[in-house]
Write a protein that holds these residues in place. Structure first.
Motif, PDB file in Angstrom:
ATOM      1  N   HIS A  88       0.817  -1.214   0.000  1.00 49.23           N
ATOM      2  CA  HIS A  88       0.000   0.000   0.000  1.00 49.23           C
ATOM      3  C   HIS A  88       0.850   1.262   0.000  1.00 49.23           C
ATOM      4  O   HIS A  88       0.385   2.325  -0.427  1.00 49.23           O
ATOM      5  CB  HIS A  88      -0.948   0.000   1.209  1.00 49.23           C
TER       6      HIS A  88
ATOM      7  N   HIS B  45       1.208   2.784  -3.403  1.00 48.01           N
ATOM      8  CA  HIS B  45       0.014   3.264  -4.097  1.00 48.01           C
ATOM      9  C   HIS B  45      -0.205   4.767  -3.965  1.00 48.01           C
ATOM     10  O   HIS B  45      -1.163   5.285  -4.528  1.00 48.01           O
ATOM     11  CB  HIS B  45      -1.221   2.535  -3.556  1.00 48.01           C
TER      12      HIS B  45
ATOM     13  N   GLY C 188      -4.353   7.790  -2.529  1.00 47.65           N
ATOM     14  CA  GLY C 188      -3.785   6.670  -1.779  1.00 47.65           C
ATOM     15  C   GLY C 188      -3.657   6.969  -0.302  1.00 47.65           C
ATOM     16  O   GLY C 188      -3.676   8.134   0.116  1.00 47.65           O
TER      17      GLY C 188
END
Length: 518
Positions: free
Chosen positions: A403, A406, A425
């Protein structure tokens, strides 16, 4: 997962017969784990009875079987060796109190954070552990006490009886499911050994070899109440607390994961917090009745479920039948061939291991496949609690890493000529460093907007990154405007000061996790 189920509905008859089957399989397991912990066999048998009965009555997962387990026994052995069995009983009581507290505080829900790859690794690792444990039944101690394989003729006979047991369990359900195939297999092989006078090891032989006592027996009396003979002071607490914490954690982790597995097998939902309380009450009672305590047993639970046991009656039957064996039927149980019980456990291994994981690992992301293998290996070579802990930590780190990649920005210019960074994000500890590198305070115009409408500020590291960014623009003599931040973020930002634009209509209202808000 787990498509080996043969019974889809619950009934009192199925519960009674499956409970009887489980009781037969509990005897050698309880005895073996007692020796692992360094205590008398009856201490393990009492634990199987007490834990099984109490968790069946008040636990959160009908059909799940509890008793003395290897995962907890390996923790107990050091305490028993150094301080004696009385301290073990005290530690089990304290562990039970901790488990009850865990349930009352409704913390059982945290088992949901265990990722699916960790669950697969858990069941695969336990299947391998169960299989390896059964291999010990094919060995006997020599004159030096070293375990060696049985003589060739006895080994061949035992393998044949194991295969016969497995064959009955596999093929009988194709003809009838009126009686649990595991029970039929145990009775059939036992009668064959008795009437044909076959030379193979029995439960009594196992008990004698484990204890080194030719007069060993599982016969006994009712467990009696007794307060652990330890001094009730801080010194005792200092001794037992570390063991109690580990016992409570290991017991709850194994129990709640087993509960999750049974939920999936039966397509039902157990109650995790109630199971924590049931396990705790069982361990408290065990400590006051001279038993070693325990937790859920995935092997015996699988036997119960596959034999048709679904209700609380199955667990109660297993516990009371085991007590009946201790009080009245020891001679009958001691004649059961180990081969029959090994065959039952081998079928448990086949049903527990997630064979589809070999196919799954070729389709899932590499990091998930790695977690499956990692948890499996760690379970085999260390213990369940540590394996689950490692699996969850690795999964969390992988999640954070994925993550963190992102986060990005869309750069535009508004009608006033201000530069707009529209953030996309999540912003958290993993992406905070990349977030700061997205901005160019030295070359940006005098007014810059950071729009958080498509972003989520997750933790204090994110707040600190926003503060740091604001400080950089202030030091460059420029104005940084922060839009669409939640009210919690605004209160926690120090260096940004009045640069935060308040927009009560558009700003999000999510909460941010930060100790300062508690």
């Amino acid at each position: 997962m787990f498509d080996i189920i043969r019974h889809k509905t619950a009934s009192s008859k199925a519960d009674l017969l499956s409970g009887l089957t489980v009781a037969l399989a509990l005897v050698p397991e309880a005895v073996a784990f007692a020796f692992v912990a360094g205590v008398e066999p009856m201490v393990g048998l009492y634990a199987a009875f007490i834990m099984g009965l109490i968790t069946a009555l008040i636990g959160g997962r009908p059909g799940m079987i509890s008793g003395a387990t290897g995962a907890m026994a390996v923790v107990m052995v050091a305490l028993v060796a150094e301080h004696g069995v009385a301290y073990l009983f005290a530690a089990v009581v304290l562990a039970g109190i901790l488990q009850v507290s865990f349930g009352l505080l409704k913390l059982g829900k945290f088992i949901r954070i265990v990722p699916y790859p960790v669950m697969i690794g858990f069941v695969n690792g336990l299947a391998i552990v169960i299989f390896l444990a059964q291999l010990g039944q094919f060995k006997v101690p020599d004159i030096n006490g070293v375990l060696t394989w049985l003589p060739q003729d006895q080994l061949a006979l035992m393998i044949g009886l194991v295969a016969l047991t497995m064959g009955i369990i596999h093929f009988l359900p194709k003809l009838t499911t009126a009686i649990p195939s595991s029970l039929v297999a145990i009775v059939t092989v036992t009668l064959m050994v008795v009437f044909l006078e076959l030379d193979t090891r029995t439960v009594l032989d196992f008990l004698k070899s484990m204890s080194g006592d030719e007069n060993a027996t599982i016969a006994g009396s009712l467990p009696s109440f007794s307060i652990p003979a330890v001094a009730f002071n801080l010194e005792t607490l200092y001794i037992i607390l570390p063991y109690s914490l580990i016992l409570a954690a290991v017991g709850l982790i194994e129990s709640l994961l087993t509960l999750t597995v049974i939920d999936e097998m039966t397509n039902t939902r157990g109650k995790g917090n109630k199971e924590c309380i049931g396990q705790g009450v069982g361990n408290i009672t065990s400590g006051f009745f001279g038993a070693m305590g325990g937790c859920a047993m995935i092997g015996q639970s699988m036997i119960n479920i596959n034999s048709g046991g679904r209700g609380r009656l199955s667990g109660v039957t297993a516990a009371l039948t085991l007590l009946g064996f201790i009080l009245f039927g020891s001679a009958m149980i001691e004649m059961i061939p180990l081969a029959a019980l090994v065959g039952v456990m081998f079928m448990v291994v086949l049903g527990t291991f997630e064979w589809a994981s070999f196919k799954v690992m070729r389709k899932v992301p590499k990091h998930d496949a790695f977690v499956i293998v990692l948890v499996t290996v760690v379970t085999v070579f260390t213990d369940l609690a540590f394996a689950v802990f490692v699996g969850v930590i690795v999964s969390a780190l992988v999640f954070a890493w994925e993550h963190a990649k992102h986060i990005n920005v869309e750069i535009t210019e508004d009608a006033n000529g201000w530069k707009v960074y529209k953030l996309n994000g999540p912003l958290f500890f993993g992406s905070a460093a990349d977030f700061l590198e997205l901005f160019h305070n030295n070359t940006d115009p005098d007014d810059v907007i950071v729009d958080f409408q498509n972003s989520r500020v997750c933790d204090h590291s994110a707040l600190d990154a926003i503060d740091t960014l604001a400080e950089r623009y202030v030091a460059s003599g420029k104005k940084l405007h922060l839009r669409h931040l939640s009210n919690d973020c605004k209160r926690l930002l120090h260096k940004a000061g009045d640069l935060v634009e308040v927009n009560l209509i558009e700003d999000p209202h999510y909460k941010i996790g930060d100790d300062k808000l508690d």
